[in-house]
Design an enzyme around this catalytic site. Structure first.
Site, PDB file in Angstrom:
ATOM      1  N   CYS A  76      73.769  58.639 -17.341  1.00 55.29           N
ATOM      2  CA  CYS A  76      72.598  58.896 -17.997  1.00 55.29           C
ATOM      3  C   CYS A  76      72.153  60.395 -17.898  1.00 55.29           C
ATOM      4  O   CYS A  76      72.671  61.360 -18.374  1.00 55.29           O
ATOM      5  CB  CYS A  76      71.644  57.906 -17.695  1.00 55.29           C
TER       6      CYS A  76
ATOM      7  N   HIS B 130      73.720  53.006 -19.202  1.00 53.34           N
ATOM      8  CA  HIS B 130      74.039  52.800 -17.599  1.00 53.34           C
ATOM      9  C   HIS B 130      74.903  51.458 -17.412  1.00 53.34           C
ATOM     10  O   HIS B 130      74.507  50.259 -17.703  1.00 53.34           O
ATOM     11  CB  HIS B 130      72.457  52.408 -17.072  1.00 53.34           C
TER      12      HIS B 130
ATOM     13  N   GLU C 190      76.301  50.278 -15.047  1.00 53.87           N
ATOM     14  CA  GLU C 190      76.188  49.668 -13.663  1.00 53.87           C
ATOM     15  C   GLU C 190      75.227  48.352 -14.029  1.00 53.87           C
ATOM     16  O   GLU C 190      75.586  47.265 -13.197  1.00 53.87           O
ATOM     17  CB  GLU C 190      75.303  50.551 -12.841  1.00 53.87           C
TER      18      GLU C 190
HETATM   19  N1  GLN Z   1      65.766  61.734 -18.201  1.00 55.21           N
HETATM   20  C1  GLN Z   1      66.519  61.542 -19.100  1.00 55.21           C
HETATM   21  C2  GLN Z   1      66.406  60.861 -20.257  1.00 55.21           C
HETATM   22  O1  GLN Z   1      65.150  60.365 -20.675  1.00 55.21           O
HETATM   23  C3  GLN Z   1      67.867  60.520 -18.390  1.00 55.21           C
HETATM   24  C4  GLN Z   1      67.200  59.219 -18.120  1.00 55.21           C
HETATM   25  C5  GLN Z   1      67.912  58.425 -17.064  1.00 55.21           C
HETATM   26  O2  GLN Z   1      68.915  58.988 -16.232  1.00 55.21           O
HETATM   27  N2  GLN Z   1      67.757  57.199 -16.969  1.00 55.21           N
HETATM   28  O3  GLN Z   1      66.992  61.087 -21.261  1.00 55.21           O
END
Ligand code: GLN
Length: 537
Positions: free
Chosen positions: A382, A508, A510
């Site tokens: 992310c 994600h 995970e």
């Molecule tokens: N801050 C970033 C976004 O909102 C990544 C978010 C995250 O790592 N879950 O796109």
């Protein structure tokens, strides 16, 4: 069809005793007996959901397939049972009140004075019964966050008291407490447990079973004493000692008959004891693996709960590769070009962690550059993927000011941009791109090879995205956009094929990694780290 049975799990004496693990373990044991189960959590805090919470408060925010930001215990439920949770598996006081207040505004209460009892408690009861009614589960396990005696937990306990009465033989409560060992006196102390049970009795709940967390073995006579003082059957008091892995807990609970006592109390047939074969094989393999592989987690939080699902996914992947994954927190705020070699040099793989906001991101970029230049297995998740993109833009494409508009709204090279759908959002809670979305993997890419299929679905939690105007420029320079959402065309995966393992995912992975079904990306990443270790040696 038999009626749904409801099991309520409460906690006392202290927090962080592992109620979620006990609930997940019981779920696992009942599931292994062929029952259809679900596990849900009710959190007494006022936030509508944990999505707006800093990980220092409640650890990681776990995202369900259907896009709800939830408590990290739901991650345990999924990792143990493999059953997907939903938005209906996690409620907070805030969410309960919101729904009552909405009803009040609509006029649904026909002029009544709205009160905690019965209106809030009725809403809690409705939510507690909802999953059971909708899906006709054999068992619904409900964990209550916090500890008995907390002011904000009272309406939940009152709801359980009423439900125990209404459901009669179809409801049961398990109370988890802590038995401390006083080193000076060389004694285990049961008094806090007795007080905690009294606290429950005080609100009208008699626990049916007790799980005692302890660091020292609790003798049968001590357990019998607790049973006698707390009005609980002697065989309904089990101990939960520290174990090397949380995944041992179902076995320890099975040995003490946690599940059989539940069945007996519900008047159900006990049947054969399930062998838990695959689960045991997993643990055997885990215990056999001795050699370690060192993985750095580069992020701004150095507490284990902040990256819970990543830690679990890495450790599962370690087991399936017959290695122990040793994770090292590397605080991105402290990483600089001068010390990065020292901080990451000995690592066999590096995870660039998810996150929000400016703090620590320059360190993540430094780490990414170091990994790219040294061909170290690197996994960006992310925000971590976004950092890979920014680093590439700055140091390979030569755009020194490249950034995400999350960090710099005025950058001329907004390689990470706000998603179109996010532009007019003013409320921060629950409004990100959340939950499972499909991703199409490019033939010939490493990601496609790892997943072994053309389409995958993984869960998201973000507002910003790879700016598609830059795709061809990146690809020409060597960073490939190999995973694309077929509907929105958003870039979901980037990789650098000339490096041995350098993958960033906007999603994600995970969240979908479970004990018996580990996530392929983590399996492959840990494998690459092991190979790297071998080559270095
Ligand atoms: N801050 C970033 C976004 O909102 C990544 C978010 C995250 O790592 N879950 O796109």
């Amino acid at each position: 069809m038999s009626e749904t049975k409801y099991i309520f799990v409460t906690g006392g004496v202290a927090s962080s005793l592992g109620k979620g693990i006990i609930a997940a373990s019981l779920g696992k044991l009942l599931q292994a007996r062929g029952f259809n189960i679900t596990i849900q959590k009710f959190d007494p805090y006022i936030n509508i959901d944990p999505g707006t919470l800093n990980p220092y408060e409640h650890g990681e925010c776990y995202v369900t397939e259907d896009g709800k930001e939830t408590d990290l215990d739901l991650g345990h439920y999924e990792r143990f049972t493999g059953i997907k949770t939903t938005q209906y598996n996690n409620y907070t006081t805030g969410r309960i009140y919101q729904s009552v207040i909405d009803k009040e505004r609509r006029g649904d209460y026909l002029g009544k004075t709205i009160q905690v009892i019965p209106h809030i408690t009725d809403e809690i009861k409705r939510a507690m019964l909802y999953m059971g009614k909708k899906h006709h589960y054999d068992f619904v396990i409900t964990e209550i966050g916090g500890t008995v005696g907390d002011i904000e937990g009272q309406p939940f306990l009152e709801a359980i008291r009423q439900l125990k009465w209404e459901l009669g033989k179809n409801a049961l409560t398990i109370h988890l407490t802590y038995v401390p060992y006083l080193a000076a006196a060389k004694e285990l102390k049961t008094k806090p447990t007795q007080h905690s049970v009294k606290e429950l009795q005080h609100v009208g709940i008699q626990p049916d079973m007790l799980v005692l967390r302890a660091e020292h073995h609790l003798s049968a006579s001590l357990r019998a004493k607790v049973a006698a003082f707390c009005n609980v059957d002697a065989d309904a008091v089990v101990q939960s000692l520290d174990v090397p892995s949380i995944y041992e807990v179902p076995l320890r609970m099975q040995e003490q008959g946690l599940d059989t006592t539940v069945l007996r109390k519900f008047g159900m047939e006990i049947g054969e004891t399930p062998s838990l074969g695959p689960w045991r094989s997993f643990l055997e393999r885990r215990n056999k693996s001795k050699e370690t592989v060192d993985i750095a987690l580069v992020g701004k939080y150095d507490l284990q709960d902040a990256y819970k699902s990543i830690l679990e996914a890495l450790s599962q992947a370690g087991t399936y590769n017959d290695f122990k994954v040793k994770t090292h927190y590397v605080n991105s705020e402290k990483l600089t070009a001068d010390n990065v070699g020292e901080m990451l040099g000995k690592m066999h793989g590096v995870v660039i962690c998810p996150g929000f906001g400016q703090r620590g991101i320059e360190g993540k970029i430094v780490a990414t550059k170091y990994c790219r230049e040294n061909n170290k297995p690197t996994f960006g998740i992310c925000l971590g993927m976004q950092m890979m993109v920014i680093e590439f833009a700055r140091n390979v494409l030569g755009y020194a000011d490249a950034n995400s508009v999350e960090m710099d709204q005025k950058t001329a090279h907004n390689v990470i941009d706000i998603m179109e759908s996010q532009k007019n959002i003013t409320n921060m809670g629950g409004t990100m791109r959340l939950g499972g979305y499909e991703c199409k993997l490019r033939a010939g890419s490493l990601a496609r090879d790892i997943y072994g299929s053309e389409f995958v679905s993984e869960r998201h939690r973000h507002r910003y995205e790879f700016n598609s105007e830059y795709i061809s420029e990146f690809e020409k320079a060597g960073m490939q956009c190999v995973g694309i959402n077929p509907e929105s065309s958003l870039v979901e995966i980037v990789e650098i094929p000339t490096l041995s393992w350098f993958i960033g995912t906007q999603f994600h992975p995970e969240y979908t990694s479970t004990v018996l079904k580990p996530n392929p990306l983590f399996l492959s990443f840990v494998k690459a780290a092991i190979t790297y270790k071998g080559k270095k040696a």
